[in-house]
Design an enzyme around this catalytic site. Sequence first.
Site, PDB file in Angstrom:
ATOM      1  N   LEU A   1     -78.331 -53.152   0.895  1.00 56.59           N
ATOM      2  CA  LEU A   1     -77.356 -52.742   1.889  1.00 56.59           C
ATOM      3  C   LEU A   1     -75.998 -53.239   1.428  1.00 56.59           C
ATOM      4  O   LEU A   1     -75.902 -54.295   0.787  1.00 56.59           O
ATOM      5  CB  LEU A   1     -77.680 -53.349   3.265  1.00 56.59           C
ATOM      6  CG  LEU A   1     -78.992 -52.954   3.943  1.00 56.59           C
ATOM      7  CD1 LEU A   1     -79.173 -53.769   5.217  1.00 56.59           C
ATOM      8  CD2 LEU A   1     -79.025 -51.468   4.257  1.00 56.59           C
ATOM      9  N   ASP A   2     -74.947 -52.511   1.746  1.00 55.97           N
ATOM     10  CA  ASP A   2     -73.608 -52.989   1.432  1.00 55.97           C
ATOM     11  C   ASP A   2     -73.382 -54.341   2.081  1.00 55.97           C
ATOM     12  O   ASP A   2     -73.970 -54.661   3.120  1.00 55.97           O
ATOM     13  CB  ASP A   2     -72.548 -52.007   1.952  1.00 55.97           C
ATOM     14  CG  ASP A   2     -72.576 -50.683   1.213  1.00 55.97           C
ATOM     15  OD1 ASP A   2     -73.151 -50.621   0.118  1.00 55.97           O
ATOM     16  OD2 ASP A   2     -72.027 -49.695   1.751  1.00 55.97           O
ATOM     17  N   ARG A   3     -72.517 -55.129   1.489  1.00 55.23           N
ATOM     18  CA  ARG A   3     -72.242 -56.473   2.007  1.00 55.23           C
ATOM     19  C   ARG A   3     -71.886 -56.448   3.496  1.00 55.23           C
ATOM     20  O   ARG A   3     -72.365 -57.281   4.270  1.00 55.23           O
ATOM     21  CB  ARG A   3     -71.088 -57.110   1.216  1.00 55.23           C
ATOM     22  CG  ARG A   3     -70.713 -58.499   1.695  1.00 55.23           C
ATOM     23  CD  ARG A   3     -69.529 -59.032   0.924  1.00 55.23           C
ATOM     24  NE  ARG A   3     -68.359 -58.172   1.097  1.00 55.23           N
ATOM     25  CZ  ARG A   3     -67.204 -58.324   0.445  1.00 55.23           C
ATOM     26  NH1 ARG A   3     -67.078 -59.287  -0.450  1.00 55.23           N
ATOM     27  NH2 ARG A   3     -66.192 -57.498   0.672  1.00 55.23           N
TER      28      ARG A   3
ATOM     29  N   THR B   1     -72.634 -54.181   5.725  1.00 54.99           N
ATOM     30  CA  THR B   1     -73.609 -53.477   6.557  1.00 54.99           C
ATOM     31  C   THR B   1     -74.681 -54.454   7.008  1.00 54.99           C
ATOM     32  O   THR B   1     -75.249 -55.181   6.192  1.00 54.99           O
ATOM     33  CB  THR B   1     -74.266 -52.319   5.782  1.00 54.99           C
ATOM     34  OG1 THR B   1     -73.262 -51.407   5.358  1.00 54.99           O
ATOM     35  CG2 THR B   1     -75.275 -51.584   6.645  1.00 54.99           C
TER      36      THR B   1
END
Length: 218
Positions: free
Chosen positions: A55-57, A59
């Site tokens: 997951l993106d940082r 998110t």
Amino acid sequence: MWEKYVLFIDGEAIVIDKPAGLAVHPGSKTPESLEDYLKHFRFGFQRPPLPVHRLDRDTSGCLLLARNPKAHKRFQRAFESKQVTKTYLAVLDGVPEASEGSVDIPLTKVSSAEAGWRMIAEPAGKPSISHWKTLAVKDSRALILFSPETGRTHQLRVHAADGIGVPIAGDPVYGRGRGPMLLHARSIRVDREGKPPVEATAPLPPHFLSAGFDDALL
């Protein structure tokens, strides 16, 4: 204290509720990452679990960890063969004209020394499909449920900005970047042959609640 992040656990898998602001893997701009804390999620096993996806940082939400190498390979194959169902919640920085729809925009990665890297729409890029619908509107912003068919880097962020026409609130790359980015991995389900599915739902995090959206709207 680490148990509070666990949404699902059995002998093969752990699903954690990853907090926003924590990268899954370390990088030049993210020296601290989830890898620094995986040892706390062994729960009696000798080896720490491994992330199956990312997951993106910024998110938050459901992240699948495999508790042994064989399970890690099986789960990776499940992702590659589209046997994983995921949903995301996002607050958009405005209200879309339609109440639901699908975005089919292939994506590719570009980078420059000045601006760094980002994903852009490109007909020759990797296929990227997201389905979405509006769940609630408050203070001129919309709470959206995304059901992606594919899992490209930054897919939902680009599809919101370029496909729906309204970026995700707080997105520093594809939106205005004011405040925290309001993108949350709401649920994940991985079917397994001969076993119950790996299935989990992550509650809305505090930054969604402060934006005026809570589980009562869902």
